[in-house]
Design a protein around this motif. Structure first.
Motif: not given
Length: 80
Positions: A35-41, A43-44, A46-63, A71-73
């Protein structure tokens, strides 16, 4: 007689809560960085990975799954 089983169940529950907290905190930080780099939250998440903010999404806990509100980030963890 159920004390050992209850204790182990409590340990598993505590571990899941800790993992959920860590994962959501790291995602919240990544969303704020985006948000600070792009001026918006993003869209999903996956966009955090696409823009290289993080290398991959963490796996959610089992189940569980991550639920992101663009809209709220905000991100939370819910049962699948």
């Amino acid at each position: 007689m159920n004390a050992p089983a209850d204790y182990l169940g409590a340990i598993v529950d505590a571990k899941q809560r800790a993992v959920k907290t860590i994962d959501t905190v790291s995602l919240d930080q990544a969303i704020q960085t985006f948000s600070s780099e792009q001026g918006r939250y993003p869209k999903d998440l996956n966009e955090l990975v696409q823009t290289k903010v993080i290398s991959r999404l963490p796996d959610p806990p089992f189940g569980m799954k991550f639920v992101y509100d663009a809209s709220s980030g905000t991100v939370k963890v819910e049962k699948q």
